[in-house]
Design a protein around this motif. Structure first.
Motif, PDB file in Angstrom:
ATOM      1  N   TRP A 154       0.844  -1.184   0.000  1.00 22.17           N
ATOM      2  CA  TRP A 154       0.000   0.000   0.000  1.00 22.17           C
ATOM      3  C   TRP A 154       0.882   1.238   0.000  1.00 22.17           C
ATOM      4  O   TRP A 154       1.739   1.403   0.887  1.00 22.17           O
ATOM      5  N   LEU A 155       0.641   2.095  -0.970  1.00 23.54           N
ATOM      6  CA  LEU A 155       1.383   3.352  -1.082  1.00 23.54           C
ATOM      7  C   LEU A 155       0.543   4.476  -0.506  1.00 23.54           C
ATOM      8  O   LEU A 155      -0.581   4.724  -0.958  1.00 23.54           O
ATOM      9  N   PRO A 161      -0.289   8.529   0.252  1.00 19.98           N
ATOM     10  CA  PRO A 161      -0.193   9.691  -0.636  1.00 19.98           C
ATOM     11  C   PRO A 161       1.201  10.302  -0.657  1.00 19.98           C
ATOM     12  O   PRO A 161       1.878  10.401   0.373  1.00 19.98           O
ATOM     13  N   SER A 212      -2.764   2.087  -4.245  1.00 17.24           N
ATOM     14  CA  SER A 212      -2.767   3.387  -3.576  1.00 17.24           C
ATOM     15  C   SER A 212      -3.772   3.346  -2.433  1.00 17.24           C
ATOM     16  O   SER A 212      -4.925   2.959  -2.626  1.00 17.24           O
ATOM     17  N   HIS A 254      -5.540   7.536  -6.434  1.00 15.52           N
ATOM     18  CA  HIS A 254      -4.769   8.461  -7.266  1.00 15.52           C
ATOM     19  C   HIS A 254      -3.857   9.402  -6.481  1.00 15.52           C
ATOM     20  O   HIS A 254      -3.218  10.262  -7.078  1.00 15.52           O
ATOM     21  N   GLN A 255      -3.754   9.223  -5.177  1.00 19.05           N
ATOM     22  CA  GLN A 255      -2.911  10.122  -4.386  1.00 19.05           C
ATOM     23  C   GLN A 255      -1.482   9.604  -4.221  1.00 19.05           C
ATOM     24  O   GLN A 255      -0.600  10.352  -3.816  1.00 19.05           O
ATOM     25  N   ALA A 256      -1.247   8.344  -4.528  1.00 18.48           N
ATOM     26  CA  ALA A 256       0.111   7.819  -4.603  1.00 18.48           C
ATOM     27  C   ALA A 256       0.565   7.921  -6.048  1.00 18.48           C
ATOM     28  O   ALA A 256      -0.034   7.319  -6.944  1.00 18.48           O
ATOM     29  N   LYS A 257       1.625   8.697  -6.269  1.00 16.07           N
ATOM     30  CA  LYS A 257       2.051   9.023  -7.631  1.00 16.07           C
ATOM     31  C   LYS A 257       3.449   8.463  -7.885  1.00 16.07           C
ATOM     32  O   LYS A 257       4.402   8.828  -7.190  1.00 16.07           O
ATOM     33  N   LEU A 268      -3.357   3.863  -8.781  1.00 22.86           N
ATOM     34  CA  LEU A 268      -2.167   4.703  -8.764  1.00 22.86           C
ATOM     35  C   LEU A 268      -2.228   5.805  -9.821  1.00 22.86           C
ATOM     36  O   LEU A 268      -2.979   5.726 -10.800  1.00 22.86           O
ATOM     37  N   ASN A 281      -6.346   3.237 -12.494  1.00 23.07           N
ATOM     38  CA  ASN A 281      -5.116   4.015 -12.483  1.00 23.07           C
ATOM     39  C   ASN A 281      -5.203   5.216 -13.414  1.00 23.07           C
ATOM     40  O   ASN A 281      -6.022   5.244 -14.337  1.00 23.07           O
TER      41      ASN A 281
END
Length: 477
Positions: A86-87, A89, A107, A111-114, A142, A174
């Protein structure tokens, strides 16, 4: 229907739409759509969850929620098959390579993990690479940008035995954008891939001459559905090189520099599977259904050396702005190699579609033919399409059906002449396009028909079609 060529473009576009508004793309907050394969799910896996947070305070990195890793590579090193990463933000400036099977990269906030890498550094060929050993990879939610060639690429084993590509890959929800060339590359022998509810935009930041949103070469069992594709340098989707068993449905494709959707294109001979596909068809057994293509410089939907393709219930608007036609049969040269096959397309079904053209000569359908000094006569179509119940519109003068093959009685014909020669299109009409923008809903009796042999069960929004239904991708509420 006749229109002056001097009519300003803004007036012509007003024919298509009742209001200027952003199109509705319904899938961002929806669940996985109808037609997905049984093996695919976005549910949280049963294995361990490893956490990555680029913005967390420096501490011992155990991969726990309280002591997350700072780099994705560190989590990939310890993750085991069945685990999730899990990424949190933040912006992760690192190239990601997934080698192990059954790993999920997700994410924690949509969309908050870039994952962001340059598009102009050759050593960084893609932002995310999924190796042939990584069966069961899932990438969910992502924001992925950059890559010298691709934002995401799916890979194949080329040495040491039979070719084998990665399989059962899920790309879901994504954002893919800002790559040097294509946004998603699917290499030969990759199979069982679901691409759903993603957004693709801004391909070709380094090289815009060959920069698709989705480029699949000799891949099989592909599901490409419910995606938003916009602002692409060349084509939205093409599947070529012998790609087969492909479903392309419910995608919204807007403003592309070449074509909206192509079954086949032009592939170097070494990428074909000559055992399975000795005639070197570029695409086989492809279903293109319930898509909306709005704005293409070339073909809206096309077939190049394709076999057994169904094009049904699509809405194609503002197409063929510079060349081709809304429905187009093109030629594959396959590097002009003398032993390449370059077969004409055959067994193509085209029914219940809306095709509208902005081509200046009124062409709404085109079948290409070429006499080549080296290769001889090249035809894009064997026989005739199995076509019926389509609706055609030309913004510039009478709709024209162009067949360049030598046996055609004349190069360009009216609908009535085309119907007579092809023994098809019996229930087809020429119409004025009037769709209720932004939902692309047809209005008026010209779009209705009483379902006979063939009609899809649902439309673009997955609303059920009834016995008296509508051509195109969308039925009215």
């Amino acid at each position: 229907m006749k229109r002056s060529l001097l009519v300003p473009m803004i007036v012509i576009l007003a024919v298509f739409f009742k209001a200027q508004a952003a199109p509705l793309w319904p899938w961002q907050n929806a669940s996985m759509g109808e037609g997905a394969p049984a093996w695919a799910t976005t549910d949280i896996a049963a294995g361990q969850i490893w956490y990555v947070d680029i913005n967390a305070p420096k501490s011992a990195e155990t991969g726990s929620h309280d002591q997350p890793f700072h780099r994705i590579a560190a989590a990939l090193k310890v993750a085991r098959p069945g685990d999730e990463i899990w990424l949190e933000p933040g912006v992760y400036h690192e190239q990601v390579r997934i080698r192990k099977p059954n790993i999920t990269l997700r994410s924690s906030v949509l969309h908050q993990a870039k994952i962001e890498v340059p598009f102009n550094e050759k050593k960084i060929q893609q932002a995310i690479r999924i190796d042939f050993t990584a069966k069961g990879t899932r990438v969910i939610g992502l924001d992925i940008s950059g890559g010298y060639y691709y934002a995401v690429s799916l890979h194949t084993k080329w040495k040491g035995g039979p070719h084998s590509g990665v399989s059962q890959v899920l790309l879901s929800q994504n954002l893919l954008h800002g790559s040097g060339r294509d946004l998603l590359k699917i290499n030969p022998y990759v199979w069982q891939v679901l691409i759903e509810r993603n957004q693709f935009y801004r391909s070709g930041q380094r090289d815009n001459s060959n920069a698709e949103a989705i480029d699949a070469v000799n891949a099989s069992e592909l599901w490409i559905q419910d995606n938003l594709i916009k602002g692409i340098a060349t084509s939205g989707i093409y599947v070529k090189g012998g790609s087969h068993e492909v479903l392309i449905q419910r995608n919204l494709i807007r403003n592309v520099g070449l074509a909206g959707i192509l079954a086949g294109f032009d592939t170097s001979p070494q990428f074909f599977n000559m055992t399975d596909n000795p005639n070197m068809y570029e695409a086989r057994r492809v279903r293109i259904i319930n898509n909306i293509v709005d704005g293409s410089q070339g073909a809206g939907i096309g077939a190049y050396s394709a076999e057994q393709v169904v094009v049904a219930h699509n809405t194609v608007l503002n197409s063929a702005i510079r060349y081709h036609a809304p429905i187009y049969f093109g030629l594959s040269f396959q590097d002009r190699e003398l032993d390449a096959k370059r077969p004409p397309s055959k067994d193509i079904s085209v029914y219940n579609n809306i095709f509208s053209s902005l081509r200046r000569d009124g062409t709404v359908l085109e079948v290409r033919y070429l006499e080549d000094d080296t290769l001889g006569g090249l035809s894009s179509l064997q026989g005739w399409p199995k076509a019926n119940n389509n609706r055609y519109f030309s913004a510039f003068g009478p709709a024209s059906f162009t067949d360049m093959r030598p046996h055609a009685k004349q190069r360009s014909s009216s609908l009535s002449e085309w119907m007579k020669w092809c023994a098809c299109e019996a229930d087809t009409q020429l119409i004025e396009v009037d769709l209720s923008y932004p939902n692309y809903m047809p209005q008026g009796a010209d779009f209705q028909f009483t379902s006979k042999a063939e009609s899809l069960a649902v439309d673009f929004y997955q609303n059920k079609r009834v016995s008296t239904t509508y051509v195109g991708a969308v039925i009215p509420n």
